[in-house]
Design a protein around this motif. Sequence first.
Motif, PDB file in Angstrom:
ATOM      1  N   VAL A  96      -1.526  16.200   2.769  1.00  0.00           N
ATOM      2  CA  VAL A  96      -0.079  16.384   2.889  1.00  0.00           C
ATOM      3  C   VAL A  96       0.485  15.376   3.896  1.00  0.00           C
ATOM      4  CG1 VAL A  96       1.750  17.965   3.626  1.00  0.00           C
ATOM      5  CG2 VAL A  96      -0.113  18.810   2.197  1.00  0.00           C
ATOM      6  N   GLY A  97      -0.225  15.198   5.014  1.00  0.00           N
ATOM      7  CA  GLY A  97       0.199  14.197   5.989  1.00  0.00           C
ATOM      8  C   GLY A  97       0.183  12.792   5.406  1.00  0.00           C
ATOM      9  N   LEU A  98      -0.853  12.483   4.629  1.00  0.00           N
ATOM     10  CA  LEU A  98      -0.944  11.162   3.996  1.00  0.00           C
ATOM     11  C   LEU A  98       0.188  10.949   3.003  1.00  0.00           C
ATOM     12  CD1 LEU A  98      -2.613   8.556   3.649  1.00  0.00           C
ATOM     13  CD2 LEU A  98      -3.904   9.720   1.852  1.00  0.00           C
ATOM     14  N   SER A  99       0.601  12.011   2.322  1.00  0.00           N
ATOM     15  CA  SER A  99       1.711  11.877   1.371  1.00  0.00           C
ATOM     16  C   SER A  99       3.039  11.613   2.082  1.00  0.00           C
ATOM     17  CB  SER A  99       1.819  13.149   0.514  1.00  0.00           C
ATOM     18  OG  SER A  99       2.298  14.249   1.271  1.00  0.00           O
ATOM     19  N   HIS A 100       3.146  12.029   3.341  1.00  0.00           N
ATOM     20  CA  HIS A 100       4.358  11.751   4.132  1.00  0.00           C
ATOM     21  C   HIS A 100       4.349  10.353   4.737  1.00  0.00           C
ATOM     22  CE1 HIS A 100       5.556  15.786   3.595  1.00  0.00           C
ATOM     23  NE2 HIS A 100       4.878  16.341   4.577  1.00  0.00           N
ATOM     24  N   ILE A 116       0.845  -1.205   0.000  1.00  0.00           N
ATOM     25  CA  ILE A 116       0.000   0.000   0.000  1.00  0.00           C
ATOM     26  C   ILE A 116       0.873   1.243   0.000  1.00  0.00           C
ATOM     27  CG2 ILE A 116      -1.676   1.317   1.339  1.00  0.00           C
ATOM     28  CD1 ILE A 116      -2.848  -1.307   2.310  1.00  0.00           C
ATOM     29  N   SER A 117       1.946   1.212   0.757  1.00  0.00           N
ATOM     30  CA  SER A 117       2.886   2.331   0.766  1.00  0.00           C
ATOM     31  C   SER A 117       3.502   2.544  -0.611  1.00  0.00           C
ATOM     32  CB  SER A 117       3.992   2.084   1.798  1.00  0.00           C
ATOM     33  OG  SER A 117       3.472   2.026   3.101  1.00  0.00           O
ATOM     34  N   PHE A 129       2.697   8.134  -6.537  1.00  0.00           N
ATOM     35  CA  PHE A 129       2.166   9.452  -6.869  1.00  0.00           C
ATOM     36  C   PHE A 129       3.089  10.528  -6.314  1.00  0.00           C
ATOM     37  CE2 PHE A 129      -1.531   6.701  -6.919  1.00  0.00           C
ATOM     38  CZ  PHE A 129      -2.266   7.165  -7.997  1.00  0.00           C
ATOM     39  N   PRO A 130       3.507  11.496  -7.135  1.00  0.00           N
ATOM     40  CA  PRO A 130       4.222  12.656  -6.575  1.00  0.00           C
ATOM     41  C   PRO A 130       3.364  13.324  -5.513  1.00  0.00           C
ATOM     42  CG  PRO A 130       4.369  12.639  -8.964  1.00  0.00           C
ATOM     43  CD  PRO A 130       3.385  11.563  -8.593  1.00  0.00           C
ATOM     44  N   GLN A 131       3.997  13.819  -4.459  1.00  0.00           N
ATOM     45  CA  GLN A 131       3.252  14.354  -3.328  1.00  0.00           C
ATOM     46  C   GLN A 131       2.280  15.449  -3.736  1.00  0.00           C
ATOM     47  OE1 GLN A 131       6.952  14.758  -0.704  1.00  0.00           O
ATOM     48  NE2 GLN A 131       5.370  14.376   0.800  1.00  0.00           N
ATOM     49  N   ILE A 132       2.746  16.401  -4.534  1.00  0.00           N
ATOM     50  CA  ILE A 132       1.893  17.526  -4.886  1.00  0.00           C
ATOM     51  C   ILE A 132       0.737  17.093  -5.779  1.00  0.00           C
ATOM     52  CG2 ILE A 132       3.190  18.252  -6.934  1.00  0.00           C
ATOM     53  CD1 ILE A 132       2.718  21.171  -5.918  1.00  0.00           C
ATOM     54  N   LEU A 145      -3.130  17.786  -4.868  1.00  0.00           N
ATOM     55  CA  LEU A 145      -3.942  18.561  -5.801  1.00  0.00           C
ATOM     56  C   LEU A 145      -5.115  17.759  -6.333  1.00  0.00           C
ATOM     57  CD1 LEU A 145      -1.230  20.467  -7.878  1.00  0.00           C
ATOM     58  CD2 LEU A 145      -2.709  21.363  -6.080  1.00  0.00           C
ATOM     59  N   LEU A 146      -4.954  16.464  -6.497  1.00  0.00           N
ATOM     60  CA  LEU A 146      -6.040  15.612  -6.954  1.00  0.00           C
ATOM     61  C   LEU A 146      -7.204  15.636  -5.983  1.00  0.00           C
ATOM     62  CD1 LEU A 146      -7.015  13.514  -9.047  1.00  0.00           C
ATOM     63  CD2 LEU A 146      -5.937  11.746  -7.637  1.00  0.00           C
TER      64      LEU A 146
END
Length: 299
Positions: free
Chosen positions: A165-169, A134-135, A141-144, A148-149
């Motif tokens: 943003v937290g989920l992307s980290h 899952i990670s 996906f690029p973080q931004i 943005l999606l």
Amino acid sequence: MSAFRGAPVALRPGAGVLRRSETLEVLGRACRLRRTQLGLALFGLIAAIAIFGPLLAPKSSTAFVAIPYSPPSGAAPFGTDALGRDVLSRFLAGGHTLLLDSLLAAIVGVGGGALVGLAAAYGRGALDTVLMRISDVLLAFPQIVLVLLAVSTVGPKASLIILMVGLSHLPRTARVIRGAALEVVERDFVKAAEACGERRWRILTADLLPNVSGPLLVEAGLRFTYSIALIAAIAFLGFGPQPPSPDWGLMINENRIGITAQPWAVVLPIIAIALLTVGANLATDGIARTVSGIDRGSR
């Protein structure tokens, strides 16, 4: 049986568990490094401006002061922006949202990533495989783009931006903590806790988590730094706070066209974001050097 259940408590102090006092010692040694001191000074300066700036702003951040892109004057020490508002007042009032949102996003990402990483390292087998795959999907996906999606679908809500943003980290932190915890789960004090029937949650938080607090501190600093840049970029693209709200990223977007006529409306927030990021990076680097032992004999 009760005497046997007390065994892990006796084992833990000698098992290499990083206690609170040792964590504070790491932070204390890091603070003696010049790079950490410089980083904290820069970060503290910009954070103070962001926190207390709204109280010090000489004018309303939305009030018309003079014609657009007026040069610095007595009424507006750094001139006016594209709509004739005082640049200094908007700058002082526009940093707290970036600072708060970045801090919350880092907490969400590091907290969630630590739990996922510890669970994966301790669970091994199928649980480890599922969590790491899952990670991998999230890392694709690029973080931004990921943020943005979601924002373009739901809307520019502050809570959604912080969450995404937290989920992307999260997957990045999870991988770091998992790697640090894999060796810890094989230690005797963890086996003793399992043999005594300790609950899994207690083993994760009382036995594993203290042993990865060093890498976790470093990761927290890095994720906070990336949150600052990412949230500022989202605001610049128009998906953060909406006009006429003051925000450093929004200020850069609103005034970029007139940068040659009146640069202060762009330069001030850029300098603030840069110093905030550099300060957090230097402080994090100091902690990382202390954790890895590079600080011995160096400054």
